[in-house]
Write an enzyme that holds these catalytic residues in place. Structure first.
Site, PDB file in Angstrom:
ATOM      1  N   ASP A   4      -2.558  -2.580  -3.074  1.00 43.13           N
ATOM      2  CA  ASP A   4      -3.514  -1.530  -2.729  1.00 43.13           C
ATOM      3  C   ASP A   4      -2.885  -0.184  -3.095  1.00 43.13           C
ATOM      4  O   ASP A   4      -1.705  -0.121  -3.467  1.00 43.13           O
ATOM      5  CB  ASP A   4      -3.812  -1.591  -1.222  1.00 43.13           C
ATOM      6  CG  ASP A   4      -5.143  -0.951  -0.873  1.00 43.13           C
ATOM      7  OD1 ASP A   4      -5.681  -0.191  -1.700  1.00 43.13           O
ATOM      8  OD2 ASP A   4      -5.641  -1.201   0.238  1.00 43.13           O
ATOM      9  N   GLU A  22      11.079   5.952  -9.468  1.00 45.92           N
ATOM     10  CA  GLU A  22       9.848   5.190  -9.502  1.00 45.92           C
ATOM     11  C   GLU A  22       9.722   4.342  -8.255  1.00 45.92           C
ATOM     12  O   GLU A  22      10.684   3.747  -7.789  1.00 45.92           O
ATOM     13  CB  GLU A  22       9.809   4.303 -10.748  1.00 45.92           C
ATOM     14  CG  GLU A  22       9.591   5.074 -12.029  1.00 45.92           C
ATOM     15  CD  GLU A  22       8.278   5.857 -12.022  1.00 45.92           C
ATOM     16  OE1 GLU A  22       7.307   5.398 -11.388  1.00 45.92           O
ATOM     17  OE2 GLU A  22       8.245   6.922 -12.643  1.00 45.92           O
ATOM     18  N   HIS A  58      -0.509  -0.807   4.823  1.00 48.42           N
ATOM     19  CA  HIS A  58      -1.037   0.537   5.027  1.00 48.42           C
ATOM     20  C   HIS A  58      -0.516   1.133   6.328  1.00 48.42           C
ATOM     21  O   HIS A  58      -0.054   2.271   6.373  1.00 48.42           O
ATOM     22  CB  HIS A  58      -2.561   0.498   5.029  1.00 48.42           C
ATOM     23  CG  HIS A  58      -3.185   1.756   5.559  1.00 48.42           C
ATOM     24  ND1 HIS A  58      -3.321   2.880   4.789  1.00 48.42           N
ATOM     25  CD2 HIS A  58      -3.656   2.064   6.792  1.00 48.42           C
ATOM     26  CE1 HIS A  58      -3.866   3.829   5.528  1.00 48.42           C
ATOM     27  NE2 HIS A  58      -4.082   3.357   6.751  1.00 48.42           N
ATOM     28  N   ASP A  79       0.857  -1.187   0.000  1.00 44.06           N
ATOM     29  CA  ASP A  79       0.000   0.000   0.000  1.00 44.06           C
ATOM     30  C   ASP A  79       0.893   1.237   0.000  1.00 44.06           C
ATOM     31  O   ASP A  79       2.068   1.159   0.376  1.00 44.06           O
ATOM     32  CB  ASP A  79      -0.928   0.013   1.218  1.00 44.06           C
ATOM     33  CG  ASP A  79      -2.070   1.020   1.050  1.00 44.06           C
ATOM     34  OD1 ASP A  79      -2.200   1.602  -0.047  1.00 44.06           O
ATOM     35  OD2 ASP A  79      -2.829   1.219   2.012  1.00 44.06           O
TER      36      ASP A  79
END
Lengths: 872, 373
Positions: free
Chosen positions: A713, A681, A847, A643
């Site tokens: 995600d 990147e 996350h 995430d």
């Protein structure tokens, strides 16, 4: 814990039927403002998420587009013109160049085993209704695309259209023209039509109108076209466009306590879904504030000391979306120019200089009263707008929209807000139906639709879904069933021994003098709750510190020994700097798990035990312990969760959290993060993460995984093609580089939480939330993708949001049913919540990790911690 | 709709800054600022650009556009919709913007009673038959206080490159100054108006004798508005078709007034409550003589305000148990609240049922329970 965590926690309903109050359940959350998974957040009013940088080529990658399923015989029509079409004059707001719906990314065709069918089979059937209306077109409907040529060549677009529409009799009233491409709902008599027009100079111009395409209803160009027409219709209904959605300003919900005004509205899009072209409509709420940026600055000025004022402004304002008084455009505040003021001049398009004060007075009759206010700077996102450089905005003329961090922290406010914005299923369905009624009852709209030969079904789409079986929770020899309706097993597993308890032999407890009592009580309570979990605990080393950041840090430096298991800090306020400093030190310089807790959370006697239980569990996870598991039949699989956190403040760096499972039972996770700096990147960092994860897996299992399944995600709308064409190949590259004979099966699944899709379960006449475990892989999925929806969590207020899973790469040969089941199982494995959450646990872990790094640590944490869930 | 680009085309040789179309609009805007009309109509409004500019003029309460082409109006008509700010901060002035599809050769009662009617680059697009009816419709029937008519000055065409006949293919004629003025004077005479001539787009130095690029006649009605005439005409049937109508939120509308007032009252009351509680808290913290951390924020302006109010005992706010009582008189005395409703009676009427009052209806009640803080 901060107010936000608290607000979130409190906003959540109490754990039903258990003695554990919601307060307790969440209070043991870290001081990190944490996003509790599994429960709907009041996110209606949020501004759209910041979009990550992406390669400039992205917008054009639709060249790779393929024909949609079910029309394979047809020529791949309309592709070559799509770029031109985007320039179409009727695209409002100068045309959004972004393809928010990831049209034309056809990933299913590359996945061999789902060519025939991508649907699962297990579970019981449930009647579902979704927030979709079928788009009906006349039989044999087509959109006719013409190319329009001028001889002699005419430059100005306005002139071109003026000349063309001198022939309205031929062309008809219903048309769309962008200067060179003309769309008509009917076919002209001839394939090539030549007409003559006269310019004002009396010059004769030959106009050649050539048919280039007959677009079937499902062609990508047609879909874009539908959306443009639909936006026209929303405008005709006098709805106000803000951002991507349309709102009804006539009947606002006002929350005067907080100077908030909430506009109800609609988020809508028309797309080709599995069987039909459909209109998806969801209710959206826009939070507006009857407060200008200048008002906000004034009130902030009274609240903070003079020298902190500017910092405070920056902190509160940067990243917010403002709405200007003189038009209905929204801008993101990227910077505040303290040296600027409204008396500064700027150069108008015609070259003349004018001050902001005069300009706004003359152009919009807007009086600027404070001539010393700073100005706001907004960087336009799209380079193609022709606007050079940043946009300067005057605080006094900008209304704030959305909620600030501070407001989200305000529990009372969020409560007030959610009363209005969390609609239970039936009410939501009624509100969605309103848009249909508006459309059906408006004469002009009906006429516009008829002219184009389009219409909408009057009923919401219904179809069958499946509810898969609930999972059994295994915890150290015990097996628990949970009530599938609540998707929560905190009651069932209370007092049961953990799979792997970690002893608290040597641990520090830091507190300030004022909090001595609560710290002491915490220890007492931990002594009460840990034995049944199987955690052996010794008395903590109690350290009293001054309530200053330096005092905490000095105490940490002095007291931590190599044997220290964990550090617990009782904080007296939710001041972020103190928390950040502690976390930073303990995650980088001196890698020791840590647990921060607010004194206030500990101080309520009625929840003290529940809080202690939660803290004990969390500490155990942070030290590398394991709580529970579910049955995972797949062997030798490494599950990866990724995430992103986009830091909008400091240098705009993005952070990717990366976690990978290390064992068969999915109870241990290796983690790393990739900090993306400018011009780099994110995927380069992810590649390195994957490499180390594989090495680590080898250490744990003495072999390499035969399957790698990535749950990705944090993918923004319109970024899918970047992922497919750039990130996936990098993953493959990375796997290949491990060894010649190593050829694991890779599955990459894109996880999306922010959706407009809603499902309602029909029970007779009543509509309710579908139960956890509801899987949808028909009708509302996309034909060009291998995708499905799962409703994994339960909510007690409002409507549940399904999560969308899009398998963009898969050589696993696993049946769709197995992928769906595995995904659902993984939603059970998040240790900070004894229940099923909205996303697979690895995504939530990733996350949490990315959030901690992005908010507090800002660099890669010490790898010594990487085998533990220290970021919970 | 094309009158703007045709000017742009000619700018290679003669360049007007700002562009001529803008100068024409600015001319109207200046006129509006000068005469402050309430009802304004733009005949031949095309892409609604002038109407859009005029909607920002605070004197205008009725704004009407008329055009023969509905599709041209429709293309940009949404720029005339209220902005979010109009809902967020409704103003005292009311404003209704309406677009009609119809011809200036036809009479419709909706056009009666205007203060200003503008016909910017309109008449040269009229067919002869329409032009004949035009004076009767505009000056005889609509009979506004002021009419502004602009049209190209054909004498200027020699300076415009490439213009052989007319500036635009749809022009049915282009007049020189003498032609325009004689038409205008005759029209003014017949309908009892005075007329003055001016223009925009100065000719280059040395060629002043050519006149303005755009010639303008400003007609002012000499007689006062006659009510009886209008009434008898009102019975006429309507011939224009409404294409667009936007009623701007205004405080004159009780719904918006009430919303704004209740919002202001509750917000004001919250501030009083907060400063009252802070005050109590600081007192209590002082006696406990603890904590350096909590900084008590008394809003400076409000604390001053409250001290003054405290002089009148009956207006003092107080805390009793879990409830803060704020006398309505106190709330009413706040400038913004006062300004919104004028009288205390109206104030009471507007907030009735929207806020919690004490049983005697004397004070506003606010709960002090503030979870967790």
């Amino acid at each position: 814990m901060t107010g936000r965590a608290r607000a979130r926690a409190r906003g959540r309903p109490p754990a039903l039927g258990t003695a554990l109050p919601a307060v307790g359940a969440a209070t043991a959350q870290e001081t990190v403002p944490s996003q509790l998974p599994g429960h709907q957040q009041p996110q209606k009013g949020r501004t759209p998420p910041p979009v990550a940088e992406e390669p400039a080529s992205r917008g054009r990658q639709r060249q790779t587009q393929n024909v949609l399923q079910g029309q394979k015989e047809r020529k791949p029509e309309g592709l070559q013109i799509s770029a031109g079409f985007q320039e179409l004059s009727l695209v409002d707001r100068g045309g959004r160049r972004r393809d928010f719906h990831d049209l034309g990314v056809n990933t299913r065709q590359t996945i061999e085993h789902v060519q025939e069918s991508k649907t699962g089979t297990s579970g019981s059937v449930i009647k579902l209704v979704a927030n979709y209306f079928r788009v009906m077109s006349r039989p044999q409907w087509a959109l006719y695309q013409y190319h329009v040529d001028y001889n002699p060549e005419m430059e100005a677009r306005r002139l071109r259209s003026a000349l063309l529409f001198q022939h309205e009799k031929l062309i008809g009233k219903t048309h769309a023209f962008d200067g060179s491409i003309l769309f008509l709902p009917r076919k002209l008599e001839n394939k090539v039509t030549e007409v003559f027009s006269k310019t004002r100079n009396g010059e004769n111009v030959k106009i050649t109108i050539t048919l280039t395409n007959e677009l079937p209803p499902s062609s990508p160009t047609c879909l874009q076209f539908y959306n443009i027409i639909f936006r026209r219709i929303l405008k005709m209904l006098n709805l106000q466009q803000i951002g991507r959605n349309y709102y009804n300003p006539k009947d606002p919900i006002t929350i005067p306590n907080h100077r908030l005004i909430v506009w109800p509205g609609f988020a809508s899009s028309i797309l080709q879904y599995e069987e039909n072209i459909m209109l998806c409509v969801d209710i959206s709420y826009k939070v507006l504030r009857s407060e200008t940026v200048l008002d906000f600055m004034y009130s902030l000025y009274y609240q903070v000391e003079e020298q902190r004022f500017r910092d405070a402004c920056v902190k509160e304002l940067i990243g917010l979306i403002v709405l200007t008084k003189y038009n209905n455009k929204t801008y993101r505040i990227d910077d505040i120019d303290w040296d600027g003021n409204p008396q500064r001049t700027f150069r108008k398009a015609d070259g003349s200089e004018i001050s902001f004060v005069d300009y706004y007075k003359r152009q919009y009759n807007q009086e600027i009263t404070d001539l010393n206010q700073p100005v706001l700077v907004s960087q336009p996102k799209r380079r193609a707008t022709g606007l050079q450089g940043p946009v300067i905005l005057i605080p006094e003329l900008c209304f704030l929209t959305g909620l600030t961090e501070k407001m989200r922290n305000d529990f009372n406010m969020m409560k007030d807000l959610s009363v209005h914005t969390r609609l239970p299923p039936e009410q939501r369905q009624r509100e969605i139906g309103r848009l249909r009624d508006y459309i059906q009852n408006d004469e002009n709209v009906q006429k516009e639709l008829q002219d184009w030969g389009l219409n909408f079904d009057s009923n919401l789409l219904s179809f069958p879904g499946r509810v898969v079986q609930g999972e059994k929770i295994f915890q150290s020899g015990n097996v628990f069933d949970y009530n599938p309706q609540f998707a929560d097993w905190s009651k069932e597993t209370r007092g049961a021994p953990l799979i792997c308890p970690k002893a608290l032999d040597n641990w520090l407890l830091m507190y300030t003098r004022r909090n001595y009592d609560v710290a002491n009580t915490l220890v007492q309570n931990l002594f009460k709750v840990t034995p049944s979990m199987g955690i052996k605990m010794r008395k903590a080393t109690m350290i009293e510190v001054d309530d200053r950041t330096e005092a905490y840090l000095r105490a940490l430096q002095q007291s931590i020994t190599p044997d220290t298991n964990i550090v617990v800090c009782v904080l007296s306020s939710s001041r972020k700097d103190k928390y950040d400093a502690i976390k930073k030190y303990l995650c980088t310089d001196c890698p020791i798990p840590s647990q921060c807790v607010l004194a206030r959370t500990l101080s309520k006697p009625q929840t003290a035990m529940a809080v202690a239980t939660k803290i004990a569990l969390q500490m155990n996870c942070k030290m590398g312990g394991e709580l529970w598991t579910v049955e995972i039949p797949l062997k030798q699989v490494m599950i990866v969760g990724i995430d992103c956190y986009h830091d909008t403040l400091a240098g705009k760096q993005s952070i990717a959290g990366f976690v990978a499972s290390m064992n068969q039972t999915m109870t241990r996770w290796f983690s790393r993060c990739a900090v993306q700096t400018r011009g780099q990147e994110l995927v380069d960092g992810l590649k390195a993460c994957l490499q180390t994860a594989l090495r680590e897996w080898f250490k744990w299992n003495k072999c390499l995984p035969s399957r790698v399944i990535v749950y990705r995600d944090g993918v923004g709308d319109g970024q899918l093609s970047t992922l497919v064409s750039y990130e996936v190949p990098q993953f493959l590259d990375c796997l290949k580089s491990v060894g010649k004979d190593y050829n694991p099966r890779l599955t990459v699944i894109v996880v999306k939480k922010r959706l407009n899709t809603r499902f309602f379960a029909r029970y007779g006449e009543a509509l309710k939330n579908p139960p956890p475990g509801t899987v949808v892989d028909v009708e509302v999925t996309r034909p060009e993708w291998y995708d499905f929806f799962i409703v994994s969590q339960a909510v007690r207020n409002g409507c549940v949001s399904p999560t969308h899973y899009n398998v963009i790469y898969d050589t696993s040969k696993l049946k769709p049913d197995h992928i769906q089941r595995l995904t659902y199982k993984l939603c059970h494995m998040y240790y900070n919540w004894p229940g099923v959450i909205r996303v697979p646990a690895p995504c939530q872990y990733a996350h949490k990790l990315a959030f901690l790094i992005g908010q507090s640590i800002h660099k890669e944490p010490n790898l010594l911690l990487s085998d533990r869930l220290y970021y919970l | 709709m094309d009158k703007n680009f045709q000017e742009e085309q000619s700018k290679e040789m003669i360049k007007f800054t700002p562009p001529l179309s803008k100068q024409r609009y600015q001319f109207i805007k200046d006129l509006v600022e000068k005469y402050r009309p309430k009802k304004v109509a733009d005949l031949g409004c095309a892409d609604c650009k002038l109407l859009w500019m005029l909607k920002f003029c605070s004197c205008i309460e009725v704004l009407v556009g008329l055009d023969i082409s509905a599709s041209v109006m429709k293309e940009k008509m949404h720029i005339l919709s209220p902005l979010p700010v109009d809902y967020l901060e409704p103003t005292e002035r009311s404003l209704t913007v309406t677009l009609y599809h119809g011809s200036v050769a036809h009479k419709d009662p909706c056009m009666i009673g205007f203060d200003l009617v503008t016909c910017i680059e309109l008449i040269e697009h009229l067919e002869e038959s329409e032009l004949k009816k035009f004076p009767e419709v505009v000056f005889g029937f609509m009979a506004p206080s002021i009419v502004v008519i602009s049209t190209p000055n054909v004498e200027f065409n020699t300076l415009l490159p490439g213009v052989t006949l007319f500036r635009h293919p749809d022009h049915k004629f282009e007049w020189n100054r003498a032609q325009f003025q004689s038409w205008a004077l005759e029209t003014a005479r017949r309908y009892d108006y005075s007329v003055e001539f001016t223009g925009v787009g100065h000719s280059p130095r040395g060629m002043e004798n050519i006149g303005f690029c755009t010639q303008i006649g400003v007609f002012v009605r000499k007689y006062p508005q006659t009510g009886g005439f209008a009434v008898s005409e009102k019975s006429r049937e309507t011939v224009y078709k409404t294409v667009f109508k936007a009623v701007y939120p205004s405080l004159k509308d009780d719904k918006y007034l009430q919303n704004t007032l209740v919002g202001e009252v509750i917000f004001t009351a919250q501030i009083i409550k907060q400063s009252l509680l802070n005050h109590l808290m600081s007192e209590c913290e002082e006696c406990n003589n603890s904590t350096t951390e909590r900084k008590v924020q008394l809003q400076p302006c409000f604390s001053k305000y409250m001290r003054r109010l405290a002089v009148e005992k009956s207006m003092e706010s107080f805390v009793k148990g879990n409830v803060v009582y704020i006398p309505l008189k106190t709330v009413f005395s706040f400038p913004k609240v006062n300004q919104l409703c004028g009288t205390f009676e109206k104030f009471c009427k507007l907030i009735a049922g929207k806020v919690t009052l004490s049983s005697d209806g004397y004070a506003l009640m606010l709960n002090t329970e503030h979870e967790d803080e």
